[in-house]
Design a protein around this motif. Structure first.
Motif, PDB file in Angstrom:
ATOM      1  N   ILE A  77       0.093   6.303 -15.095  1.00  0.00           N
ATOM      2  CA  ILE A  77      -0.745   5.200 -14.258  1.00  0.00           C
ATOM      3  C   ILE A  77      -0.954   5.555 -12.803  1.00  0.00           C
ATOM      4  O   ILE A  77      -0.040   5.764 -12.198  1.00  0.00           O
ATOM      5  N   LYS A  78      -2.126   5.277 -12.492  1.00  0.00           N
ATOM      6  CA  LYS A  78      -2.190   5.927 -10.974  1.00  0.00           C
ATOM      7  C   LYS A  78      -2.338   4.489 -10.074  1.00  0.00           C
ATOM      8  O   LYS A  78      -3.011   3.631 -10.397  1.00  0.00           O
ATOM      9  N   VAL A  79      -1.569   4.447  -9.207  1.00  0.00           N
ATOM     10  CA  VAL A  79      -1.562   3.630  -8.161  1.00  0.00           C
ATOM     11  C   VAL A  79      -2.158   3.734  -6.909  1.00  0.00           C
ATOM     12  O   VAL A  79      -1.452   4.878  -6.304  1.00  0.00           O
ATOM     13  N   ASP A  80      -3.048   2.815  -6.365  1.00  0.00           N
ATOM     14  CA  ASP A  80      -3.577   3.228  -4.963  1.00  0.00           C
ATOM     15  C   ASP A  80      -3.008   2.262  -3.799  1.00  0.00           C
ATOM     16  O   ASP A  80      -2.520   1.198  -4.451  1.00  0.00           O
ATOM     17  N   LYS A  81      -3.280   2.745  -2.820  1.00  0.00           N
ATOM     18  CA  LYS A  81      -2.461   1.678  -1.553  1.00  0.00           C
ATOM     19  C   LYS A  81      -3.702   1.802  -0.656  1.00  0.00           C
ATOM     20  O   LYS A  81      -4.249   2.863  -0.171  1.00  0.00           O
ATOM     21  N   HIS A  82      -4.016   0.478  -0.182  1.00  0.00           N
ATOM     22  CA  HIS A  82      -4.751   0.645   1.100  1.00  0.00           C
ATOM     23  C   HIS A  82      -4.456  -0.425   2.117  1.00  0.00           C
ATOM     24  O   HIS A  82      -4.039  -1.565   1.967  1.00  0.00           O
ATOM     25  N   SER A  83      -4.464  -0.130   3.420  1.00  0.00           N
ATOM     26  CA  SER A  83      -4.163  -0.868   4.396  1.00  0.00           C
ATOM     27  C   SER A  83      -5.592  -1.343   5.028  1.00  0.00           C
ATOM     28  O   SER A  83      -6.573  -0.499   5.271  1.00  0.00           O
ATOM     29  N   THR A  84      -5.873  -2.699   5.497  1.00  0.00           N
ATOM     30  CA  THR A  84      -6.764  -2.930   6.258  1.00  0.00           C
ATOM     31  C   THR A  84      -7.230  -2.816   7.592  1.00  0.00           C
ATOM     32  O   THR A  84      -7.957  -2.887   8.120  1.00  0.00           O
ATOM     33  N   GLY A  85      -6.090  -1.919   8.041  1.00  0.00           N
ATOM     34  CA  GLY A  85      -6.150  -1.232   9.437  1.00  0.00           C
ATOM     35  C   GLY A  85      -4.979  -1.537  10.399  1.00  0.00           C
ATOM     36  O   GLY A  85      -4.679  -2.736  10.416  1.00  0.00           O
ATOM     37  N   GLY A  86      -4.402  -0.657  11.176  1.00  0.00           N
ATOM     38  CA  GLY A  86      -3.638  -1.085  12.045  1.00  0.00           C
ATOM     39  C   GLY A  86      -3.434  -0.084  13.129  1.00  0.00           C
ATOM     40  O   GLY A  86      -4.056   0.985  13.000  1.00  0.00           O
ATOM     41  N   VAL A  87      -2.290  -0.391  13.972  1.00  0.00           N
ATOM     42  CA  VAL A  87      -2.022   0.611  14.951  1.00  0.00           C
ATOM     43  C   VAL A  87      -0.667   1.283  14.590  1.00  0.00           C
ATOM     44  O   VAL A  87       0.278   0.416  14.705  1.00  0.00           O
ATOM     45  N   GLY A  88      -0.595   2.467  14.716  1.00  0.00           N
ATOM     46  CA  GLY A  88       0.620   3.200  14.302  1.00  0.00           C
ATOM     47  C   GLY A  88       0.820   2.997  12.841  1.00  0.00           C
ATOM     48  O   GLY A  88       1.872   3.317  12.303  1.00  0.00           O
ATOM     49  N   ASP A  89      -0.130   2.936  11.873  1.00  0.00           N
ATOM     50  CA  ASP A  89       0.092   2.849  10.574  1.00  0.00           C
ATOM     51  C   ASP A  89       0.119   4.203   9.855  1.00  0.00           C
ATOM     52  O   ASP A  89      -1.032   4.744   9.536  1.00  0.00           O
ATOM     53  N   LYS A  90       1.049   4.625   9.824  1.00  0.00           N
ATOM     54  CA  LYS A  90       1.328   6.045   9.209  1.00  0.00           C
ATOM     55  C   LYS A  90       1.756   5.958   8.040  1.00  0.00           C
ATOM     56  O   LYS A  90       2.629   6.808   7.168  1.00  0.00           O
ATOM     57  N   THR A  91       1.764   4.781   7.152  1.00  0.00           N
ATOM     58  CA  THR A  91       2.441   4.176   6.039  1.00  0.00           C
ATOM     59  C   THR A  91       2.230   5.305   4.708  1.00  0.00           C
ATOM     60  O   THR A  91       3.174   5.680   4.172  1.00  0.00           O
ATOM     61  N   THR A  92       0.841   5.771   4.630  1.00  0.00           N
ATOM     62  CA  THR A  92       0.741   6.635   3.557  1.00  0.00           C
ATOM     63  C   THR A  92       1.489   7.944   3.607  1.00  0.00           C
ATOM     64  O   THR A  92       1.843   8.332   2.716  1.00  0.00           O
ATOM     65  N   LEU A  93       1.694   8.348   4.720  1.00  0.00           N
ATOM     66  CA  LEU A  93       2.395   9.653   4.977  1.00  0.00           C
ATOM     67  C   LEU A  93       3.818   9.508   4.610  1.00  0.00           C
ATOM     68  O   LEU A  93       4.412  10.661   4.028  1.00  0.00           O
ATOM     69  N   ALA A  94       4.439   8.493   4.587  1.00  0.00           N
ATOM     70  CA  ALA A  94       5.635   8.526   4.011  1.00  0.00           C
ATOM     71  C   ALA A  94       5.893   8.003   2.643  1.00  0.00           C
ATOM     72  O   ALA A  94       6.498   8.084   1.824  1.00  0.00           O
ATOM     73  N   VAL A  95       5.024   6.729   2.241  1.00  0.00           N
ATOM     74  CA  VAL A  95       4.919   6.145   1.075  1.00  0.00           C
ATOM     75  C   VAL A  95       4.646   6.974  -0.251  1.00  0.00           C
ATOM     76  O   VAL A  95       5.213   6.814  -1.183  1.00  0.00           O
ATOM     77  N   ALA A  96       3.464   7.744  -0.155  1.00  0.00           N
ATOM     78  CA  ALA A  96       2.993   8.544  -1.131  1.00  0.00           C
ATOM     79  C   ALA A  96       4.183   9.641  -1.650  1.00  0.00           C
ATOM     80  O   ALA A  96       4.295   9.787  -2.616  1.00  0.00           O
ATOM     81  N   PRO A  97       4.826  10.478  -0.648  1.00  0.00           N
ATOM     82  CA  PRO A  97       5.683  11.191  -1.086  1.00  0.00           C
ATOM     83  C   PRO A  97       7.206  10.382  -1.705  1.00  0.00           C
ATOM     84  O   PRO A  97       7.471  11.033  -2.678  1.00  0.00           O
ATOM     85  N   LEU A  98       7.273   9.199  -1.187  1.00  0.00           N
ATOM     86  CA  LEU A  98       8.562   8.395  -1.804  1.00  0.00           C
ATOM     87  C   LEU A  98       8.103   8.099  -3.425  1.00  0.00           C
ATOM     88  O   LEU A  98       8.975   8.225  -4.248  1.00  0.00           O
ATOM     89  N   VAL A  99       6.897   7.654  -3.325  1.00  0.00           N
ATOM     90  CA  VAL A  99       6.418   7.115  -4.870  1.00  0.00           C
ATOM     91  C   VAL A  99       6.472   8.532  -5.588  1.00  0.00           C
ATOM     92  O   VAL A  99       7.038   8.348  -6.896  1.00  0.00           O
ATOM     93  N   ALA A 100       6.157   9.428  -5.152  1.00  0.00           N
ATOM     94  CA  ALA A 100       5.893  10.846  -6.095  1.00  0.00           C
ATOM     95  C   ALA A 100       7.507  11.311  -6.469  1.00  0.00           C
ATOM     96  O   ALA A 100       7.646  11.732  -7.427  1.00  0.00           O
ATOM     97  N   ALA A 101       8.212  11.266  -5.440  1.00  0.00           N
ATOM     98  CA  ALA A 101       9.769  11.550  -5.525  1.00  0.00           C
ATOM     99  C   ALA A 101      10.258  10.541  -6.805  1.00  0.00           C
ATOM    100  O   ALA A 101      11.415  11.010  -7.051  1.00  0.00           O
ATOM    101  N   CYS A 102       9.782   9.408  -6.802  1.00  0.00           N
ATOM    102  CA  CYS A 102      10.569   8.508  -7.843  1.00  0.00           C
ATOM    103  C   CYS A 102       9.663   8.675  -9.245  1.00  0.00           C
ATOM    104  O   CYS A 102       9.776   7.684 -10.170  1.00  0.00           O
ATOM    105  N   GLY A 103       8.761   9.512  -9.289  1.00  0.00           N
ATOM    106  CA  GLY A 103       8.240   9.558 -10.667  1.00  0.00           C
ATOM    107  C   GLY A 103       6.959   9.188 -10.736  1.00  0.00           C
ATOM    108  O   GLY A 103       6.091   8.963 -11.900  1.00  0.00           O
ATOM    109  N   GLY A 104       6.176   8.588  -9.803  1.00  0.00           N
ATOM    110  CA  GLY A 104       4.750   7.786  -9.703  1.00  0.00           C
ATOM    111  C   GLY A 104       3.867   9.041  -9.429  1.00  0.00           C
ATOM    112  O   GLY A 104       4.075   9.934  -9.072  1.00  0.00           O
ATOM    113  N   LYS A 105       2.769   8.365  -9.345  1.00  0.00           N
ATOM    114  CA  LYS A 105       1.525   9.435  -9.517  1.00  0.00           C
ATOM    115  C   LYS A 105       0.727   8.954  -8.322  1.00  0.00           C
ATOM    116  O   LYS A 105       0.035   7.439  -8.356  1.00  0.00           O
ATOM    117  N   VAL A 106       0.388   9.528  -7.329  1.00  0.00           N
ATOM    118  CA  VAL A 106      -0.774   8.993  -6.072  1.00  0.00           C
ATOM    119  C   VAL A 106      -1.650   9.980  -5.878  1.00  0.00           C
ATOM    120  O   VAL A 106      -1.578  11.219  -5.437  1.00  0.00           O
TER     121      VAL A 106
END
Ligand code: URA
Length: 433
Positions: A77-106
């Protein structure tokens, strides 16, 4: 069918048929309907809104105006994430590796900076050698092998949105909730993931300045996702202060690395853990509490940082920067913003913080501007904290001394103070499912 009649019907508040909406979107993309008529149409939508059915068809036509990415070559199951935008929003850089490390697909297609908000692709490109434009087959192979890949969005994703956004930008119709919802969701539907977790930001550094509007936007986007058969949830998050303490490109990558090592700012870690857990839960990896435990474990054991390094290597980047972030060179010029009073910080105009980063060169003043990866801001105090006169509020970095002077003056105007303690907004404000 005549465009005049469609505009007139919408102006009177009547519901448009699927054929009429398709006629507008398809005709505009094919250059058969002029800008002035589509501008009038957008303004009627601005004032009359869109029904659930209209919005669903409008978004679907926009999504189908270009490539519909087929991710079926990626297992699971491929799960996407999207932010409506912000300042200092580097969430994908940490979230995508965490999801992959726990067996998810990004399998993520990200954007560049828009206005005062930074873009994931600009941040990733500050890692030497990192390729954000790779062939589709390689993208699929990387996700199948290591669990994640982040690439730039191709020009073929929802070209109707590109054209409509440019027109909205010059006709004062950007800040319409249905138009924003359709714009974002058309790109998400075209990008092919099975499920979507939306980060709807709220506050002075977001498109939505208050929670009521953010809830409405979240509801409209969730409704579009569900009607399209993609399970979608939205999390409302605080963008009334910059996220984390770093705003820029290199320094945001470093902050994401520190967070994956368990040494990140608390607010940013909270957001990353929540998004990674929700993505894993939607991906049916485990129940929500187990997903949270797995994510914390991926931080503690270093599995998350390993995934980031694997992705960087797979996409041609120098992964030694991930294990040795001190290799990122410092900006040649630095300047401190000093507090001129002892008081509580009662508010930070986060849009101004983002604009300061743009002045420094971390974002684009014009479409063709080149990003300075070393430019940025590190905040030492944020809303709710007490600062003593003479303490360093923030440090600014740039490769151009003139820009630095202008930026410090401008950033100073972003702060408000009070004598009494203030309670800042919670990081996670609510959920829309
Ligand atoms: N982001 C988008 O992609 N579209 C909008 O309309 C607003 C923010």
């Amino acid at each position: 069918m005549r465009m005049y009649d469609i505009i007139d019907k919408k102006k009177k508040g009547l519901e448009l048929t699927a054929d009429e909406i398709s006629y507008v979107v398809d005709g505009y993309v094919a250059n058969e309907i002029p800008d002035y008529q589509v501008s009038a149409f957008l303004m009627t939508v601005y004032y009359q809104g869109m029904t659930e059915k209209e919005l669903s068809v409008f978004t679907d036509r926009m999504a189908k105006s270009g490539d519909m990415v087929d991710l079926s070559a990626i297992d699971g199951i491929k799960v996407d994430k999207h932010s409506t935008g912000g300042v200092g929003d580097k969430t994908t850089l940490a979230v995508a590796p965490l999801v992959a490390a726990c067996g998810g697909k990004v399998a993520k297609m990200s954007g560049r900076g828009l206005g005062f908000t930074g873009g994931t692709i600009d941040k990733l490109e500050s890692i030497p050698g990192f390729q954000t434009a790779i062939p589709e087959k390689k993208f699929f192979d990387i996700v199948n092998t290591i669990g994640l890949s982040v690439i730039g969005q191709s020009a073929e994703i929802a070209p109707a949105d590109k054209k409509l956004y440019a027109l909205r930008d010059v006709t004062a119709t950007v800040d319409s909730i249905p138009l924003i919802a359709a714009s974002i969701m058309s790109k998400k539907l075209a990008s092919g993931s099975d499920k979507i977790v939306l980060d709807v930001t709220v506050g002075s550094g977001a498109f939505m300045k208050n929670a009521e509007d953010a809830i409405q936007l979240a509801q409209r986007m969730v409704e579009i996702g569900e009607r399209a058969g993609r399970q979608t949830i939205a999390i409302l998050t605080n963008m009334d202060v910059p996220l984390g303490v770093a705003v820029g490109n290199d320094i945001e990558v470093i902050e994401a690395i520190e967070t994956l090592q368990g040494n990140g700012p608390e607010d940013f870690e909270e957001i990353c853990v929540e998004f990674a857990s929700q993505m894993l839960y939607l991906g049916k990896i485990a129940d929500l509490q187990e997903c949270r435990d797995m994510v914390y474990d991926a931080i503690e054991t270093g599995k998350g940082i390993e995934k980031l390094a694997e992705m960087v290597k797979a996409q041609g980047g120098d992964e030694s920067y991930i294990y040795h972030p001190e290799k990122f060179e410092e900006a040649p010029y630095q300047k401190k913003l000093i507090a001129d009073q002892s008081a509580y910080i009662s508010a930070m105009d986060t849009e101004k913080c983002g604009k300061t980063a743009v002045i420094l060169g971390a974002g684009r003043e014009k479409k063709e501007s080149v990003i300075d990866p070393k430019a940025g801001i590190r905040f030492y105090f944020k809303t709710g904290e007490y600062v003593e006169k003479g303490e360093v509020l923030a440090e600014l970095y740039a490769s151009d001394q003139e820009k630095l002077k202008d930026a410090v003056k401008y950033l100073k105007t972003a702060y408000q103070y009070s004598d009494a303690a203030v309670t800042p907004m919670e990081e996670i404000i609510g959920y829309v499912t």
